[in-house]
Design a protein around this motif. Structure first.
Motif, PDB file in Angstrom:
ATOM      1  N   LEU A  17     -52.706  18.518 -34.885  1.00 41.06           N
ATOM      2  CA  LEU A  17     -52.350  18.919 -33.376  1.00 41.06           C
ATOM      3  C   LEU A  17     -51.652  17.997 -32.618  1.00 41.06           C
ATOM      4  CD1 LEU A  17     -55.961  17.473 -31.690  1.00 41.06           C
ATOM      5  CD2 LEU A  17     -55.183  19.925 -31.963  1.00 41.06           C
ATOM      6  N   LYS A  18     -50.735  17.739 -33.202  1.00 34.15           N
ATOM      7  CA  LYS A  18     -49.359  17.221 -32.357  1.00 34.15           C
ATOM      8  C   LYS A  18     -48.316  17.743 -32.341  1.00 34.15           C
ATOM      9  CE  LYS A  18     -49.959  12.733 -35.898  1.00 34.15           C
ATOM     10  NZ  LYS A  18     -48.789  12.296 -36.775  1.00 34.15           N
ATOM     11  N   HIS A  19     -47.836  19.204 -33.298  1.00 32.35           N
ATOM     12  CA  HIS A  19     -47.039  20.193 -32.883  1.00 32.35           C
ATOM     13  C   HIS A  19     -47.388  20.864 -31.105  1.00 32.35           C
ATOM     14  CE1 HIS A  19     -43.528  19.865 -35.884  1.00 32.35           C
ATOM     15  NE2 HIS A  19     -44.503  18.590 -35.677  1.00 32.35           N
ATOM     16  N   LYS A  20     -48.940  21.096 -31.118  1.00 31.74           N
ATOM     17  CA  LYS A  20     -49.587  21.887 -30.469  1.00 31.74           C
ATOM     18  C   LYS A  20     -49.474  21.363 -29.073  1.00 31.74           C
ATOM     19  CE  LYS A  20     -53.693  24.551 -29.087  1.00 31.74           C
ATOM     20  NZ  LYS A  20     -54.480  23.846 -28.358  1.00 31.74           N
ATOM     21  N   VAL A  21     -49.433  19.469 -29.263  1.00 26.68           N
ATOM     22  CA  VAL A  21     -49.530  18.758 -27.942  1.00 26.68           C
ATOM     23  C   VAL A  21     -48.238  18.912 -27.303  1.00 26.68           C
ATOM     24  CG1 VAL A  21     -50.283  16.478 -27.233  1.00 26.68           C
ATOM     25  CG2 VAL A  21     -51.700  17.715 -28.598  1.00 26.68           C
ATOM     26  N   ILE A  22     -46.769  18.803 -27.934  1.00 26.05           N
ATOM     27  CA  ILE A  22     -46.072  18.801 -27.698  1.00 26.05           C
ATOM     28  C   ILE A  22     -45.302  19.838 -27.209  1.00 26.05           C
ATOM     29  CG2 ILE A  22     -43.798  18.028 -28.824  1.00 26.05           C
ATOM     30  CD1 ILE A  22     -44.993  16.165 -30.869  1.00 26.05           C
ATOM     31  N   PHE A  23     -45.018  20.662 -27.743  1.00 21.30           N
ATOM     32  CA  PHE A  23     -45.401  22.208 -27.275  1.00 21.30           C
ATOM     33  C   PHE A  23     -46.103  22.507 -25.537  1.00 21.30           C
ATOM     34  CE2 PHE A  23     -43.074  22.507 -31.710  1.00 21.30           C
ATOM     35  CZ  PHE A  23     -42.010  22.647 -31.053  1.00 21.30           C
ATOM     36  N   GLU A  24     -47.368  22.671 -25.422  1.00 21.23           N
ATOM     37  CA  GLU A  24     -47.467  23.032 -24.641  1.00 21.23           C
ATOM     38  C   GLU A  24     -47.336  21.747 -23.637  1.00 21.23           C
ATOM     39  OE1 GLU A  24     -52.278  22.151 -25.350  1.00 21.23           O
ATOM     40  OE2 GLU A  24     -52.345  24.084 -26.016  1.00 21.23           O
ATOM     41  N   THR A  25     -47.278  19.615 -23.845  1.00 26.11           N
ATOM     42  CA  THR A  25     -46.283  19.788 -22.827  1.00 26.11           C
ATOM     43  C   THR A  25     -45.213  20.513 -21.709  1.00 26.11           C
ATOM     44  OG1 THR A  25     -47.940  17.978 -23.836  1.00 26.11           O
ATOM     45  CG2 THR A  25     -45.604  17.480 -22.488  1.00 26.11           C
ATOM     46  N   PHE A  26     -44.387  20.064 -23.487  1.00 23.91           N
ATOM     47  CA  PHE A  26     -42.338  21.010 -23.087  1.00 23.91           C
ATOM     48  C   PHE A  26     -43.313  22.337 -21.733  1.00 23.91           C
ATOM     49  CE2 PHE A  26     -39.030  23.929 -23.576  1.00 23.91           C
ATOM     50  CZ  PHE A  26     -38.356  22.441 -23.677  1.00 23.91           C
ATOM     51  N   LYS A  27     -44.109  22.991 -22.704  1.00 25.05           N
ATOM     52  CA  LYS A  27     -43.837  24.278 -21.467  1.00 25.05           C
ATOM     53  C   LYS A  27     -44.487  23.899 -20.474  1.00 25.05           C
ATOM     54  CE  LYS A  27     -45.005  27.322 -25.206  1.00 25.05           C
ATOM     55  NZ  LYS A  27     -46.193  28.404 -25.647  1.00 25.05           N
ATOM     56  N   LYS A  28     -45.477  23.061 -19.647  1.00 26.65           N
ATOM     57  CA  LYS A  28     -45.783  23.118 -18.560  1.00 26.65           C
ATOM     58  C   LYS A  28     -44.602  22.035 -17.850  1.00 26.65           C
ATOM     59  CE  LYS A  28     -50.533  21.982 -19.634  1.00 26.65           C
ATOM     60  NZ  LYS A  28     -51.652  21.245 -20.099  1.00 26.65           N
ATOM     61  N   LEU A  29     -43.827  21.688 -18.509  1.00 30.97           N
ATOM     62  CA  LEU A  29     -42.445  20.561 -17.604  1.00 30.97           C
ATOM     63  C   LEU A  29     -41.470  21.960 -16.890  1.00 30.97           C
ATOM     64  CD1 LEU A  29     -40.607  18.179 -20.080  1.00 30.97           C
ATOM     65  CD2 LEU A  29     -42.244  18.301 -18.610  1.00 30.97           C
ATOM     66  N   ASN A  30     -41.440  20.754 -15.586  1.00 25.34           N
ATOM     67  CA  ASN A  30     -40.434  22.128 -14.665  1.00 25.34           C
ATOM     68  C   ASN A  30     -39.284  21.836 -14.980  1.00 25.34           C
ATOM     69  OD1 ASN A  30     -42.802  23.311 -13.217  1.00 25.34           O
ATOM     70  ND2 ASN A  30     -42.222  20.912 -11.543  1.00 25.34           N
ATOM     71  N   PRO A  31     -38.290  23.127 -14.633  1.00 21.17           N
ATOM     72  CA  PRO A  31     -36.658  22.400 -14.911  1.00 21.17           C
ATOM     73  C   PRO A  31     -36.230  21.049 -14.073  1.00 21.17           C
ATOM     74  CG  PRO A  31     -36.890  24.336 -14.330  1.00 21.17           C
ATOM     75  CD  PRO A  31     -38.336  23.572 -14.505  1.00 21.17           C
TER      76      PRO A  31
END
Length: 77
Positions: A17-31
């Motif tokens: 789950l590590k990379h999945k959580v990291i990339f999902e969190t990054f996608k949710k960030l606003n610029p």
């Protein structure tokens, strides 16, 4: 003091789950928002993955570089 939109303690997640959580969190960030990764080893492979997927859309900065704790600030551009 820095403020982060999210903090991920990578060691708290099972390996699959590590990379999945990291990339999902990054996608949710606003610029212009940032997230902080905290890990027990240098996340160089993750950095290479960010570069292949998001080149030009992020900034990677080590806040702490070991030897026991690695902290990386990742900004969404």
């Amino acid at each position: 003091m820095n403020t982060y939109a999210a903090t991920i303690k990578v060691t708290e997640y099972p390996p699959h789950l590590k990379h999945k959580v990291i990339f999902e969190t990054f996608k949710k960030l606003n610029p212009s928002e940032s997230m902080l990764l905290i890990n027990d080893h240098d996340p160089k492979p993750l950095h290479f993955q960010f570069e292949s997927m998001y080149a030009g859309d992020y900034h990677w900065e080590y806040v702490e570089q070991g030897p026991e704790v690695f902290q990386v600030k990742i900004d969404k551009l």
